[in-house]
Design a protein around this motif. Structure first.
Motif, PDB file in Angstrom:
ATOM      1  N   VAL A   4      49.670  20.843  71.531  1.00  0.00           N
ATOM      2  CA  VAL A   4      48.330  20.646  70.991  1.00  0.00           C
ATOM      3  C   VAL A   4      48.128  21.492  69.748  1.00  0.00           C
ATOM      4  CG1 VAL A   4      45.914  21.005  71.491  1.00  0.00           C
ATOM      5  CG2 VAL A   4      47.366  19.998  73.198  1.00  0.00           C
ATOM      6  N   SER A  24      50.423  22.627  67.610  1.00  0.00           N
ATOM      7  CA  SER A  24      51.133  22.157  66.422  1.00  0.00           C
ATOM      8  C   SER A  24      50.531  20.852  65.913  1.00  0.00           C
ATOM      9  CB  SER A  24      52.625  21.994  66.707  1.00  0.00           C
ATOM     10  OG  SER A  24      52.819  21.459  67.971  1.00  0.00           O
ATOM     11  N   LEU A  25      50.079  19.992  66.852  1.00  0.00           N
ATOM     12  CA  LEU A  25      49.449  18.743  66.402  1.00  0.00           C
ATOM     13  C   LEU A  25      48.165  19.029  65.632  1.00  0.00           C
ATOM     14  CD1 LEU A  25      49.835  16.108  69.194  1.00  0.00           C
ATOM     15  CD2 LEU A  25      50.503  15.908  66.829  1.00  0.00           C
ATOM     16  N   SER A  26      47.355  19.963  66.149  1.00  0.00           N
ATOM     17  CA  SER A  26      46.119  20.296  65.435  1.00  0.00           C
ATOM     18  C   SER A  26      46.450  20.816  64.047  1.00  0.00           C
ATOM     19  CB  SER A  26      45.325  21.373  66.183  1.00  0.00           C
ATOM     20  OG  SER A  26      45.042  20.959  67.465  1.00  0.00           O
ATOM     21  N   ILE A  63      49.049  20.152  62.246  1.00  0.00           N
ATOM     22  CA  ILE A  63      49.514  19.082  61.361  1.00  0.00           C
ATOM     23  C   ILE A  63      48.376  18.145  60.976  1.00  0.00           C
ATOM     24  CG2 ILE A  63      51.045  17.076  61.181  1.00  0.00           C
ATOM     25  CD1 ILE A  63      52.834  18.471  63.259  1.00  0.00           C
ATOM     26  N   LEU A  64      47.536  17.810  61.971  1.00  0.00           N
ATOM     27  CA  LEU A  64      46.553  16.746  61.753  1.00  0.00           C
ATOM     28  C   LEU A  64      45.300  17.218  61.020  1.00  0.00           C
ATOM     29  CD1 LEU A  64      46.769  14.854  65.138  1.00  0.00           C
ATOM     30  CD2 LEU A  64      47.588  14.090  62.942  1.00  0.00           C
ATOM     31  N   TYR A 114      44.463  16.356  57.321  1.00  0.00           N
ATOM     32  CA  TYR A 114      44.027  14.976  57.059  1.00  0.00           C
ATOM     33  C   TYR A 114      42.538  14.812  57.335  1.00  0.00           C
ATOM     34  CZ  TYR A 114      48.965  13.799  56.939  1.00  0.00           C
ATOM     35  OH  TYR A 114      50.284  13.739  56.618  1.00  0.00           O
TER      36      TYR A 114
END
Lengths: 87, 222, 229
Positions: free
Chosen positions: B208, B210-212, B214-215, B218
């Motif tokens: 979660v 690393s996704l946060s 990365i995302l 955007y």
């Protein structure tokens, strides 16, 4: 592109250990103690069910195919319209 | 560079929070009153509440507190300030700072929550170190998950409802594993039983996080 | 656009053939005689592929969301949405068929089976995704923010699907799981129909999604023309 791979990697690394499962053996195929629809099959009635389901599937697939054709016809018309308006 | 940015932003969060103490006080009161409502609704003394119920109820209270508390993490920022940040700091800096700040906030609320909760409803926990470790991991997990979701929800019109419905499914794997670990801690089971669950919890946290990371850029750009 | 149909007719044919094979082979081929399951083991070929198909379709949706974020192209967003739609349809069918099966095998419509809970949560996630889309008005913002949520949600959904079965085991020690598909390892004979079934049903889902994507493109083309006039 880098982020795509990174994210795919994240998706794929998550699977953890699977549950332990029981093996299906040859004995299970021969196990006559478990009741199955044997007489139903022997009488050949199973073919009726298969025929019915195959017909239903065929009908739905033909319907989907017709819809598919209709959409492509619309797409072609749209191409013509686009050319007409641009010219 | 990023590190300094994050430090400065965390400091800013603390200063802002301290200036608007009513929001913090509001959250603390929210925990207290929810706990008290549960206590009065069950109408039992601590010892009589079944440990499974005790455990699930506590985490549901914390979940709702977290959703309410973190939901406002982007709403507070006024529109003009967004542009100001945009010029000054990186998106990654902002999300990391917010996540760290929210994690600390969650930890504070969880500790306050468990104190009051144990006071009125009793406390069957046998393995305290494990329980606290679990609590710290859950604070990190809730904050990482919910910070991004609150960013998403803040972009939409009906954000309070949206915040709840968007976060429930996303937070669920974490919540289930947290409840399982704390059940182990309550029963005082051997530590090795919880090992794999703890590992899974840490893994989910990392995913979660690393996704946060990365995302969020955007989201920030839109 | 028109060439999309004629050239890609092969996989549609493949999907149809595989589905006929699933129905004929699935009903007529020999299956292991297992207690409690009995003849219902054949649901393996019809119910379980719904679940697999759902995951595959949702994976495609998530991949297109990632591609959308990399390259602001509205077409990718349309693809992501329609695959999510098809995935949800499969999920609903999976849950309903599962409930029918559970009622007559385990004796309860909802028996807290991890797979059942998992697909319910998956549906919850994607309903939230659709609500999020509907509450954003600007087209580009809608596409971007819902793509972010789609990726995030899918990434948390996958661990959940693996965690849930482990949790139920840890909550009910000694219960050893319900007698169902989960308890058995599939053997080669079952796989002979099962994998074609999964591919067939999934391709059908892709077909339905592709139809909807094309309709969506037509609609946006129509809007463009209207605008140009």
């Amino acid at each position: 592109m880098k982020t795509t791979w990174l994210m795919l990697f994240l998706f794929l690394t998550t699977p953890l250990l699977a549950q332990e499962k029981q093996q299906v053996t040859a004995a299970d195929y021969a196990n006559r103690e478990v009741s199955m629809a044997d007489s139903f099959r022997a009488e050949g009635k199973i073919y009726v069910v298969v025929a019915i389901l195959a017909t239903v599937l065929a009908g739905l697939l033909v319907f989907t195919l017709v819809t598919d054709r209709k959409v492509s016809k619309l797409e072609q018309e749209m191409e013509h319209l686009k050319k007409k308006i641009i010219n | 560079m990023l590190f300094q940015e994050v430090l400065a932003l965390i400091k800013k969060e603390f200063v802002l929070e301290w200036r608007q103490r009513y929001a913090l006080n509001g959250m603390i009161l929210y925990v207290f009153s929810t706990v008290f409502i549960c206590y009065l609704s069950f109408n039992v003394k601590g010892a009589q509440l079944h440990p499974i119920t005790w455990n699930a109820l506590f985490w549901i209270i914390i979940l709702f507190t977290a959703i309410n508390g973190i939901a406002k993490s982007f709403n507070q920022e006024r529109y003009g300030r967004f542009y100001y940040y945009y010029a000054l700091v990186s998106a990654q800096g902002i999300i990391v700072a917010k996540m760290i700040y929210n994690a600390l906030l969650m930890l504070l609320l969880a500790i306050l929550g468990i104190s009051v909760y144990s006071l009125v409803l009793g406390n069957p926990v046998a393995d305290w170190p494990l329980y606290l470790l679990n609590m710290i991991l859950s604070a990190i997990g809730f904050s990482t998950t919910l910070t991004l979701v609150s960013g998403i929800a803040s972009k939409a019109s009906n954000s309070p409802t949206l915040m709840a419905i968007l976060s429930f499914p996303v937070i669920l794997p974490m919540l289930l594993i947290i409840i399982a670990i704390s059940k182990n801690a309550i029963d005082g089971l051997d530590r090795s039983v919880s090992d794999s669950s703890l590992l899974v919890l840490v893994a989910i946290n990392l995913i979660v996080l690393s996704l946060s990371y990365i995302l969020f850029p955007y989201l920030w750009r839109s | 656009m028109a060439k999309l149909n004629s050239k890609h007719v092969i996989w549609k044919l493949l999907a149809s053939l595989l589905l006929f094979y699933t129905i004929i082979g699935g009903l007529m081929m020999e299956v292991p005689r297992l207690p409690i399951l009995n003849e219902t083991i054949r649901a393996l070929y019809f119910h379980v592929p719904m679940w697999f198909g759902m995951i595959i379709l949702l994976l495609i949706s998530a991949v297109y969301s990632i591609r959308y974020l990399n390259k602001d192209d509205q077409a990718y967003d349309d693809i992501a949405v329609e695959f999510a739609n098809a995935g949800v349809i499969f999920g609903v069918l999976g849950i309903v068929t599962g409930m029918i099966w559970a009622q007559f095998t385990w004796g309860a419509w909802w028996s807290g089976d991890p797979k059942q809970n998992g697909s319910a949560i998956a549906l919850m996630t994607y309903f939230a995704y659709f609500i999020l889309r509907n509450s954003l008005s600007d087209q580009q913002q809608k596409a971007r923010i819902s793509a972010i949520y789609n990726i995030f949600a899918f990434a948390t959904l996958i661990p959940l699907l693996f965690i849930l079965p482990r949790l139920t085991d840890s909550l009910h020690p000694g219960n050893g799981g319900n007698p169902g598909f989960n308890a058995y390892d599939m053997d080669s004979k079952l796989r002979l129909v099962f994998y074609p079934a999964v591919i067939g049903w999934t391709l059908l889902g892709v077909w339905i999604a592709s139809l909807r994507i094309r309709i969506k493109r037509l609609k946006s083309d129509m809007n463009d023309l209207e605008y140009q006039r």
